[in-house]
Design an enzyme around this catalytic site. Structure first.
Site, PDB file in Angstrom:
ATOM      1  N   ASP A   2       0.798  -1.225   0.000  1.00 18.57           N
ATOM      2  CA  ASP A   2       0.000   0.000   0.000  1.00 18.57           C
ATOM      3  C   ASP A   2       0.838   1.287   0.000  1.00 18.57           C
ATOM      4  O   ASP A   2       0.509   2.248   0.695  1.00 18.57           O
ATOM      5  CB  ASP A   2      -0.945   0.021   1.204  1.00 18.57           C
ATOM      6  CG  ASP A   2      -1.913  -1.152   1.197  1.00 18.57           C
ATOM      7  OD1 ASP A   2      -1.959  -1.897   0.206  1.00 18.57           O
ATOM      8  OD2 ASP A   2      -2.624  -1.330   2.198  1.00 18.57           O
ATOM      9  N   ASP A  40      -4.587  -0.438  -1.839  1.00 17.32           N
ATOM     10  CA  ASP A  40      -5.939  -0.153  -1.366  1.00 17.32           C
ATOM     11  C   ASP A  40      -6.735   0.385  -2.558  1.00 17.32           C
ATOM     12  O   ASP A  40      -6.245   1.249  -3.284  1.00 17.32           O
ATOM     13  CB  ASP A  40      -5.894   0.914  -0.265  1.00 17.32           C
ATOM     14  CG  ASP A  40      -6.059   0.337   1.129  1.00 17.32           C
ATOM     15  OD1 ASP A  40      -6.007  -0.889   1.288  1.00 17.32           O
ATOM     16  OD2 ASP A  40      -6.245   1.130   2.069  1.00 17.32           O
ATOM     17  N   HIS A  42     -10.540   1.380  -2.770  1.00 16.00           N
ATOM     18  CA  HIS A  42     -11.860   1.493  -2.165  1.00 16.00           C
ATOM     19  C   HIS A  42     -12.888   2.126  -3.098  1.00 16.00           C
ATOM     20  O   HIS A  42     -12.586   3.130  -3.754  1.00 16.00           O
ATOM     21  CB  HIS A  42     -11.797   2.349  -0.903  1.00 16.00           C
ATOM     22  CG  HIS A  42     -10.936   1.798   0.177  1.00 16.00           C
ATOM     23  ND1 HIS A  42     -11.057   0.502   0.643  1.00 16.00           N
ATOM     24  CD2 HIS A  42      -9.940   2.359   0.911  1.00 16.00           C
ATOM     25  CE1 HIS A  42     -10.173   0.308   1.609  1.00 16.00           C
ATOM     26  NE2 HIS A  42      -9.480   1.415   1.780  1.00 16.00           N
ATOM     27  N   HIS A  46     -17.204   3.567   0.551  1.00 12.27           N
ATOM     28  CA  HIS A  46     -16.711   2.494   1.418  1.00 12.27           C
ATOM     29  C   HIS A  46     -17.134   2.709   2.873  1.00 12.27           C
ATOM     30  O   HIS A  46     -17.086   3.821   3.400  1.00 12.27           O
ATOM     31  CB  HIS A  46     -15.186   2.390   1.336  1.00 12.27           C
ATOM     32  CG  HIS A  46     -14.687   1.074   1.813  1.00 12.27           C
ATOM     33  ND1 HIS A  46     -14.289   0.852   3.106  1.00 12.27           N
ATOM     34  CD2 HIS A  46     -14.560  -0.113   1.173  1.00 12.27           C
ATOM     35  CE1 HIS A  46     -13.910  -0.410   3.248  1.00 12.27           C
ATOM     36  NE2 HIS A  46     -14.073  -1.016   2.092  1.00 12.27           N
ATOM     37  N   HIS A  75     -10.048   7.761   1.476  1.00 14.59           N
ATOM     38  CA  HIS A  75      -8.691   7.584   0.941  1.00 14.59           C
ATOM     39  C   HIS A  75      -8.666   6.454  -0.074  1.00 14.59           C
ATOM     40  O   HIS A  75      -9.498   5.559  -0.043  1.00 14.59           O
ATOM     41  CB  HIS A  75      -7.700   7.295   2.079  1.00 14.59           C
ATOM     42  CG  HIS A  75      -7.916   5.962   2.725  1.00 14.59           C
ATOM     43  ND1 HIS A  75      -8.923   5.743   3.655  1.00 14.59           N
ATOM     44  CD2 HIS A  75      -7.280   4.769   2.571  1.00 14.59           C
ATOM     45  CE1 HIS A  75      -8.884   4.479   4.049  1.00 14.59           C
ATOM     46  NE2 HIS A  75      -7.905   3.858   3.400  1.00 14.59           N
ATOM     47  N   LYS A 100      -7.026  -4.495  -2.894  1.00 14.30           N
ATOM     48  CA  LYS A 100      -7.819  -4.954  -1.756  1.00 14.30           C
ATOM     49  C   LYS A 100      -8.703  -3.826  -1.247  1.00 14.30           C
ATOM     50  O   LYS A 100      -8.531  -2.676  -1.621  1.00 14.30           O
ATOM     51  CB  LYS A 100      -6.919  -5.495  -0.649  1.00 14.30           C
ATOM     52  CG  LYS A 100      -5.932  -4.499  -0.100  1.00 14.30           C
ATOM     53  CD  LYS A 100      -4.931  -5.181   0.820  1.00 14.30           C
ATOM     54  CE  LYS A 100      -3.998  -4.214   1.501  1.00 14.30           C
ATOM     55  NZ  LYS A 100      -4.643  -3.258   2.401  1.00 14.30           N
ATOM     56  N   CYS A 145      -1.958  -2.557   8.011  1.00 11.81           N
ATOM     57  CA  CYS A 145      -1.835  -3.517   6.909  1.00 11.81           C
ATOM     58  C   CYS A 145      -0.638  -4.457   7.060  1.00 11.81           C
ATOM     59  O   CYS A 145      -0.746  -5.643   6.757  1.00 11.81           O
ATOM     60  CB  CYS A 145      -1.799  -2.779   5.575  1.00 11.81           C
ATOM     61  SG  CYS A 145      -3.345  -1.883   5.268  1.00 11.81           S
TER      62      CYS A 145
END
Length: 198
Positions: A2, A40, A42, A46, A75, A100, A145
């Site tokens: 990430d 990440d 999203h 989210h 974010h 993810k 994470c």
């Protein structure tokens, strides 16, 4: 893990000194036989975003169907500049970029499992298919994470090493210290990048 614009200084969810991981990660990647990046990714609505919960602020904790959830600033929204992999991060050697946190109602810290503890990302199968048994983790953030990925990797039977000068944490109420202790207890090795490069 990430290493994205929103997690760097000036980003929507900046990790203190987050850009300092880029140099060590690039150097280590040049020595690694396989490189996997996570991102990440999203949706805009989210459930982990504080903006989706009336009267709530970032870093508050709420109860969701799968357990406690920290609420975050919006974010790494899919397709946004903040979701981009960090400028300067060398990605050409990556065998896989795993996205993810794509499910609107479930957060995802671990690269192996969504926060519900049951929805798999497919990473464990990918690594086993490639015959890989040891993971060296770098990136952001140590206390979320990195921690969750390291613990899930150990549960999956992988040997795990975290490179301490190639990770940085958010550090909410001592969460970085807690993360290192939890990883040590799970049998995660902690090293400096210079010991790999030597």
């Amino acid at each position: 893990m990430d290493v994205q614009s929103d997690f760097l200084p000036g980003g929507a969810l900046a990790v203190p000194d987050g850009d300092a991981v880029i140099g060590p990660i690039n150097r280590l990647a040049r020595h690694a036989p396989h490189v996997v990046l996570t991102q990440d990714w999203h949706p805009a609505d989210h459930a982990s975003f504080a903006s989706r919960h009336r009267g709530r602020a970032p870093f508050e904790t709420i109860r969701m169907s799968y357990g406690e959830q920290v609420l975050w600033p919006d974010h790494c929204v899919q397709g946004s500049p903040g979701a981009d992999l960090a400028p300067g991060l060398e990605v050409a050697r990556a065998d896989l970029i795993l996205r993810k946190g794509t499910h609107p109602g479930v957060d995802s810290y671990s690269a192996f499992l969504e926060a519900d503890g049951t929805t798999r990302t497919g990473l464990a199968g990918y690594l086993r298919e490639r015959g890989l048994t040891r993971l060296v983790l770098t990136g952001l953030a140590t206390d979320f994470c990195i921690l969750w990925t390291a613990l899930d990797a150990r549960k999956e039977g992988f040997a795990v090493t975290v490179v301490e000068d190639a990770v940085r944490g958010i550090d909410v109420a001592g969460s970085v210290e807690h993360a290192w202790a939890a990883m040590r207890e799970a049998g995660v090795e902690r090293i400096d990048s210079r010991s790999i490069e030597a």
